[in-house]
Design a protein around this motif. Structure first.
Motif, PDB file in Angstrom:
ATOM      1  N   ALA A  32       5.483  -4.489  -3.492  1.00  0.00           N
ATOM      2  CA  ALA A  32       4.691  -3.592  -4.347  1.00  0.00           C
ATOM      3  C   ALA A  32       3.913  -4.310  -5.438  1.00  0.00           C
ATOM      4  CB  ALA A  32       5.640  -2.583  -4.996  1.00  0.00           C
ATOM      5  N   ARG A  33       4.105  -5.638  -5.601  1.00  0.00           N
ATOM      6  CA  ARG A  33       3.501  -6.292  -6.768  1.00  0.00           C
ATOM      7  C   ARG A  33       2.681  -7.524  -6.391  1.00  0.00           C
ATOM      8  NH1 ARG A  33       8.497  -5.237  -8.017  1.00  0.00           N
ATOM      9  NH2 ARG A  33       9.050  -7.444  -8.085  1.00  0.00           N
ATOM     10  N   PHE A  34       2.085  -7.485  -5.207  1.00  0.00           N
ATOM     11  CA  PHE A  34       1.142  -8.538  -4.817  1.00  0.00           C
ATOM     12  C   PHE A  34      -0.266  -7.986  -5.024  1.00  0.00           C
ATOM     13  CE2 PHE A  34      -1.812 -10.620  -2.016  1.00  0.00           C
ATOM     14  CZ  PHE A  34      -1.527 -11.954  -2.240  1.00  0.00           C
ATOM     15  N   PHE A  35      -1.037  -8.618  -5.902  1.00  0.00           N
ATOM     16  CA  PHE A  35      -2.392  -8.123  -6.194  1.00  0.00           C
ATOM     17  C   PHE A  35      -3.435  -9.229  -6.005  1.00  0.00           C
ATOM     18  CE2 PHE A  35       0.657  -5.871  -9.034  1.00  0.00           C
ATOM     19  CZ  PHE A  35       0.596  -4.633  -8.407  1.00  0.00           C
ATOM     20  N   GLY A  36      -3.080 -10.217  -5.205  1.00  0.00           N
ATOM     21  CA  GLY A  36      -3.926 -11.406  -5.075  1.00  0.00           C
ATOM     22  C   GLY A  36      -5.200 -11.178  -4.289  1.00  0.00           C
ATOM     23  N   PHE A  37      -5.121 -10.428  -3.231  1.00  0.00           N
ATOM     24  CA  PHE A  37      -6.288 -10.097  -2.409  1.00  0.00           C
ATOM     25  C   PHE A  37      -6.112  -8.650  -2.003  1.00  0.00           C
ATOM     26  CE2 PHE A  37      -5.076 -14.514  -1.736  1.00  0.00           C
ATOM     27  CZ  PHE A  37      -6.233 -15.179  -2.099  1.00  0.00           C
ATOM     28  N   VAL A  38      -7.132  -8.097  -1.339  1.00  0.00           N
ATOM     29  CA  VAL A  38      -6.950  -6.718  -0.859  1.00  0.00           C
ATOM     30  C   VAL A  38      -6.099  -6.788   0.413  1.00  0.00           C
ATOM     31  CG1 VAL A  38      -8.063  -4.536  -0.306  1.00  0.00           C
ATOM     32  CG2 VAL A  38      -9.195  -6.151  -1.833  1.00  0.00           C
ATOM     33  N   ILE A  39      -4.777  -6.865   0.185  1.00  0.00           N
ATOM     34  CA  ILE A  39      -3.809  -6.966   1.283  1.00  0.00           C
ATOM     35  C   ILE A  39      -2.798  -5.864   1.051  1.00  0.00           C
ATOM     36  CG2 ILE A  39      -1.928  -8.348   2.222  1.00  0.00           C
ATOM     37  CD1 ILE A  39      -3.504 -10.836   1.734  1.00  0.00           C
ATOM     38  N   GLY A  69       6.744 -15.168 -10.985  1.00  0.00           N
ATOM     39  CA  GLY A  69       7.224 -14.493  -9.780  1.00  0.00           C
ATOM     40  C   GLY A  69       7.281 -12.976  -9.790  1.00  0.00           C
ATOM     41  N   THR A  70       7.112 -12.324 -10.953  1.00  0.00           N
ATOM     42  CA  THR A  70       7.142 -10.852 -10.949  1.00  0.00           C
ATOM     43  C   THR A  70       5.992 -10.297 -10.131  1.00  0.00           C
ATOM     44  OG1 THR A  70       8.098 -10.829 -13.154  1.00  0.00           O
ATOM     45  CG2 THR A  70       7.048  -8.787 -12.429  1.00  0.00           C
ATOM     46  N   THR A  71       4.858 -10.995 -10.236  1.00  0.00           N
ATOM     47  CA  THR A  71       3.655 -10.528  -9.552  1.00  0.00           C
ATOM     48  C   THR A  71       2.850 -11.737  -9.090  1.00  0.00           C
ATOM     49  OG1 THR A  71       1.703  -9.099  -9.809  1.00  0.00           O
ATOM     50  CG2 THR A  71       2.328 -10.384 -11.732  1.00  0.00           C
ATOM     51  N   TRP A  72       1.764 -11.506  -8.387  1.00  0.00           N
ATOM     52  CA  TRP A  72       0.917 -12.619  -7.937  1.00  0.00           C
ATOM     53  C   TRP A  72      -0.532 -12.177  -7.946  1.00  0.00           C
ATOM     54  CZ3 TRP A  72      -2.790 -14.915  -5.080  1.00  0.00           C
ATOM     55  CH2 TRP A  72      -2.698 -16.289  -4.836  1.00  0.00           C
ATOM     56  N   CYS A  73      -1.370 -12.910  -8.707  1.00  0.00           N
ATOM     57  CA  CYS A  73      -2.823 -12.699  -8.713  1.00  0.00           C
ATOM     58  C   CYS A  73      -3.474 -14.064  -8.580  1.00  0.00           C
ATOM     59  CB  CYS A  73      -3.273 -12.080 -10.037  1.00  0.00           C
ATOM     60  SG  CYS A  73      -2.645 -10.425 -10.276  1.00  0.00           S
ATOM     61  N   GLY A  74      -4.700 -14.075  -8.116  1.00  0.00           N
ATOM     62  CA  GLY A  74      -5.426 -15.335  -7.951  1.00  0.00           C
ATOM     63  C   GLY A  74      -6.603 -15.418  -8.907  1.00  0.00           C
ATOM     64  N   ALA A  96       2.860   0.946  -1.582  1.00  0.00           N
ATOM     65  CA  ALA A  96       4.187   0.813  -2.187  1.00  0.00           C
ATOM     66  C   ALA A  96       4.140   0.674  -3.705  1.00  0.00           C
ATOM     67  CB  ALA A  96       4.897  -0.406  -1.587  1.00  0.00           C
ATOM     68  N   THR A  97       2.963   0.389  -4.261  1.00  0.00           N
ATOM     69  CA  THR A  97       2.871   0.132  -5.707  1.00  0.00           C
ATOM     70  C   THR A  97       3.013   1.427  -6.514  1.00  0.00           C
ATOM     71  OG1 THR A  97       1.373  -1.701  -5.230  1.00  0.00           O
ATOM     72  CG2 THR A  97       1.422  -0.906  -7.508  1.00  0.00           C
ATOM     73  N   SER A  98       3.929   1.392  -7.487  1.00  0.00           N
ATOM     74  CA  SER A  98       4.129   2.574  -8.344  1.00  0.00           C
ATOM     75  C   SER A  98       3.633   2.253  -9.756  1.00  0.00           C
ATOM     76  CB  SER A  98       5.620   2.918  -8.398  1.00  0.00           C
ATOM     77  OG  SER A  98       6.297   1.860  -9.049  1.00  0.00           O
ATOM     78  N   ASP A  99       3.603   3.266 -10.607  1.00  0.00           N
ATOM     79  CA  ASP A  99       3.239   3.036 -12.013  1.00  0.00           C
ATOM     80  C   ASP A  99       4.160   1.993 -12.631  1.00  0.00           C
ATOM     81  OD1 ASP A  99       1.195   4.828 -11.943  1.00  0.00           O
ATOM     82  OD2 ASP A  99       2.249   6.433 -13.008  1.00  0.00           O
ATOM     83  N   SER A 100       5.461   2.073 -12.284  1.00  0.00           N
ATOM     84  CA  SER A 100       6.383   1.126 -12.923  1.00  0.00           C
ATOM     85  C   SER A 100       6.157  -0.298 -12.414  1.00  0.00           C
ATOM     86  CB  SER A 100       7.839   1.593 -12.788  1.00  0.00           C
ATOM     87  OG  SER A 100       8.366   1.155 -11.594  1.00  0.00           O
ATOM     88  N   ASP A 101       5.687  -0.447 -11.166  1.00  0.00           N
ATOM     89  CA  ASP A 101       5.321  -1.801 -10.693  1.00  0.00           C
ATOM     90  C   ASP A 101       4.130  -2.339 -11.481  1.00  0.00           C
ATOM     91  OD1 ASP A 101       7.156  -2.268  -8.474  1.00  0.00           O
ATOM     92  OD2 ASP A 101       6.136  -0.598  -7.500  1.00  0.00           O
ATOM     93  N   VAL A 102       3.181  -1.452 -11.772  1.00  0.00           N
ATOM     94  CA  VAL A 102       2.024  -1.882 -12.562  1.00  0.00           C
ATOM     95  C   VAL A 102       2.502  -2.308 -13.947  1.00  0.00           C
ATOM     96  CG1 VAL A 102      -0.161  -1.139 -13.613  1.00  0.00           C
ATOM     97  CG2 VAL A 102       0.422  -0.404 -11.282  1.00  0.00           C
ATOM     98  N   ASP A 103       3.380  -1.505 -14.542  1.00  0.00           N
ATOM     99  CA  ASP A 103       3.834  -1.835 -15.904  1.00  0.00           C
ATOM    100  C   ASP A 103       4.633  -3.134 -15.923  1.00  0.00           C
ATOM    101  OD1 ASP A 103       2.527   0.389 -16.745  1.00  0.00           O
ATOM    102  OD2 ASP A 103       4.302   1.670 -16.857  1.00  0.00           O
TER     103      ASP A 103
END
Ligand SMILES: Cc1ncc(COP(=O)(O)O)c(C=O)c1O
Length: 448
Positions: free
Chosen positions: A69-76, A406-411, A429-436
Motif C-alpha cells: 500500500a505504500r509504494f509510490f515510485g511509479f504508476v504501479i 523503508g516505510t515508503t518508496w518514491c523516486g 490498497a492505499t488507505s488514508d492511514s498509509d498516506v499519513d
C-alpha cells in the motif's frame, strides 16, 4: 500437483500479509542472498516443491513491495484480489489465446472486456482493441494502425512494401511525449529523431497554438497524463485542427485515460474521444497483474491490416474476434481474463472510486508537504505530485533517506530543470492511514 499448489497459495498469502510490516525496498542482506541463484544448471531434475521453496526463500525477500500500500515510485498499482485469482486460474488453463477457434473461452472473455472498456472510456462502439504487454507495445499497435491508414490514403501499402520509397509521414509530438512512445515510432521505422516536437507549457501540455500547418500523411501524438505532472493535452482543439488537415490523432493515455471513467476527473479528458487511436495500461491504474497494456483504434480495418496474419495450418476463419488479429504476437497469454475479472469485480462505480480515491490521496500528500513548507512543483490534478525539498542535492538526499528508511518508496525526477521527488498514487490498497504514515516518514527524512 495439489500439495504444490496449496503450498504456493500458502506462501503467496504469507507474502501478501507480510507486506505491511516489511520495508518497501528489499534489505541489503536480501539482495546479497540473490547470489545463491547464481549456480550451474543442475545436471538432473529437482522436485517442484524444492524449486518453489528456493524461489520463495531467496526471491520473495528481494522483491520491492509494489503489491503493498505504500509504494509510490511509479504508476504501479497493486493487484486487485479478483484479478490475481483470475490470473492464477487462467495460468492453470494455459490457453494460447490467439485464435477464437482454438481458445473460445478466453477469446470471448477478452471480447467482453473490450466492450466494457470502450464503454467506460467513452470510445466509439466499433473501435478495435489490442491486449498487449504494456503501453509501449500498445503505442506500437496504435501507431502501426495510423501508419497503415495515412499511407493507404495516398495509395501506399506499407505492410506489403515497407517504408522503402514510401511517401514521407510527418509525425508531430509534444516535447514531453513519453520516451516509450518515441521508441515505438522508431520500431515502426518512423524514426526517433525525425519527429516534429511542439513546445509545451509549464505542466508539460502540448501548446495548441504551436501546432504547425499540416499536410500530407501526418500523425499527431497527444498525451493523457504526463508521467511527471499528470497533465492532459487539449484534445478537442488539437483533434479538430489535425482532422481538418486529414491527420490521424493518437493519444498515449498510459494512466490518464482512466480519468475518463471517473466523473470527478473526466473534464480533464474533454474531446479525447475525437482522436483516432488511444492507449492505456491495465497494469497501472486498473491494478491487474503485470503485464497488461491496451490499444484502441477507431478504424478496426487499419489495425487488422497492420497485425493480422493467416497461414494454411491456422484455423483463422471465424465470425468471432481472433485476439491475435490485433496484436504483434501470435502466441499470447489470455491477458483479457485479468482485465475482465478486475472490471467484473469493481463494476463502473468501483473503477471510478479507485481513480478518485487515489487522486484524493495525491492531494493529501501535496497538502501535507506544502503545509510543512515544501514546494509542490505541479498542479495536482490527478495522481501525481512533484515536491522539492530545497536545492537539487538536498532533494536527492531526502529521497535516498526515504528509500532507506523503508516505510515508503518514491523516486526522483527533474522537472523542467528542477530536481524533485515524484509521488504517484495508483494502488487500490492505499488507505488514508498509509498516506499519513508515508507523509510522516517523508517529513522525518526531510527534517533529519
Ligand atoms: C505516458 C506513458 N506512456 C507510456 C508508458 C510506458 O508504459 P509501459 O511501461 O507499460 O510500456 C508510460 C510508463 O510509465 C507512461 O507513463
Amino acid at each position: 500437483m495439489q500439495t504444490l499448489l496449496q503450498e504456493t497459495t500458502r506462501r503467496a498469502i504469507a507474502y501478501l500479509e507480510g507486506l505491511d510490516a516489511r520495508p518497501v525496498a528489499p534489505t541489503q542482506e536480501a539482495i546479497a542472498q540473490l547470489r545463491m541463484f547464481d549456480e550451474p544448471l543442475p545436471d538432473g531434475p529437482t522436485d517442484a516443491e524444492s524449486v518453489l521453496q528456493r524461489l520463495d526463500d531467496l526471491g520473495a525477500p528481494a522483491t520491492v513491495a509494489t503489491a503493498g500500500a505504500r509504494f509510490f515510485g511509479f504508476v504501479i498499482g497493486g493487484t486487485l484480489p479478483a484479478a490475481l485469482a483470475a490470473n492464477w486460474l487462467a495460468t492453470a488453463w494455459d490457453q494460447n489465446s490467439a485464435l477464437y477457434n482454438v481458445t473460445p473461452g478466453t477469446a470471448v472473455l477478452e471480447q467482453v472486456a473490450l466492450g466494457w472498456l470502450r464503454d467506460l472510456f467513452g470510445l466509439p462502439a466499433g473501435c478495435a482493441g489490442s491486449f498487449v504487454t504494456g503501453a509501449t507495445v500498445a503505442n506500437f499497435c496504435g501507431l502501426a494502425g495510423a501508419r497503415h491508414a495515412v499511407l493507404a490514403k495516398v495509395g501506399w501499402n506499407v505492410e506489403a512494401n515497407g517504408l522503402f520509397g514510401a511517401p514521407p509521414i510527418t509525425v508531430v509530438v509534444g516535447a514531453e511525449a513519453h520516451p516509450s512512445l518515441i521508441k515505438s515510432l522508431g520500431l515502426l521505422g518512423m524514426g526517433r529523431d525525425r519527429v516534429v516536437k511542439v513546445p509545451v507549457d509549464d505542466q508539460g501540455r502540448f501548446r495548441p497554438e504551436r501546432l504547425p500547418p499540416l499536410s500530407g500523411p501526418t500523425i499527431v501524438c497527444l498525451q493523457a497524463g504526463n508521467v511527471n505532472t499528470g497533465a492532459f493535452d487539449s484534445f478537442a482543439e488539437i483533434c479538430a485542427r489535425a482532422h481538418q488537415a486529414g491527420a490521424w490523432v493518437h493519444v498515449d493515455g498510459a494512466f490518464g485515460l482512466w480519468a475518463t471513467a471517473c466523473p470527478e476527473r473526466a473534464h480533464l479528458t474533454r474531446g479525447i474521444a475525437d482522436a483516432d487511436s488511444w492507449v492505456t495500461d491495465a497494469h497501472k491504474w486498473l491494478n491487474v497483474p503485470f503485464d497488461s497494456g491496451l490499444a484502441f483504434v477507431r478504424d478496426a480495418d487499419a489495425l487488422r491490416a497492420a497485425m493480422a496474419v493467416t497461414a494454411s495450418y491456422l484455423p483463422t476463419e471465424t465470425e468471432r474476434r481472433n485476439p491475435s488479429d490485433y496484436t504483434p504476437e501470435l502466441s499470447r497469454r489470455a491477458r483479457g481474463v485479468d482485465v475482465w475479472a478486475a472490471l467484473r469485480s469493481l463494476g463502473r462505480s468501483g473503477v471510478s472510486d479507485l481513480i478518485e480515491r487515489t487522486c484524493r490521496h495525491a492531494r493529501r500528500f501535496a497538502t501535507g508537504l506544502e503545509a510543512a513548507g515544501y514546494a509542490i512543483l505541479n498542479d495536482v490534478v490527478l495522481n501525481q505530485v512533484l515536491v522539492s525539498f530545497g536545492d537539487a542535492p538536498t532533494t536527492r538526499r531526502v529521497i535516498e533517506r526515504i528509500q532507506q528508511e523503508g516505510t515508503t518508496w518514491c523516486g526522483g525526477t527533474v522537472w523542467q530543470g528542477h530536481t524533485a521527488m515524484r509521488i504517484s498514487v495508483s494502488s487500490w490498497a492505499t488507505s488514508d492511514s498509509d498516506v499519513d504514515r508515508s507523509l510522516d516518514a517523508m517529513l522525518r527524512a526531510a527534517a533529519s
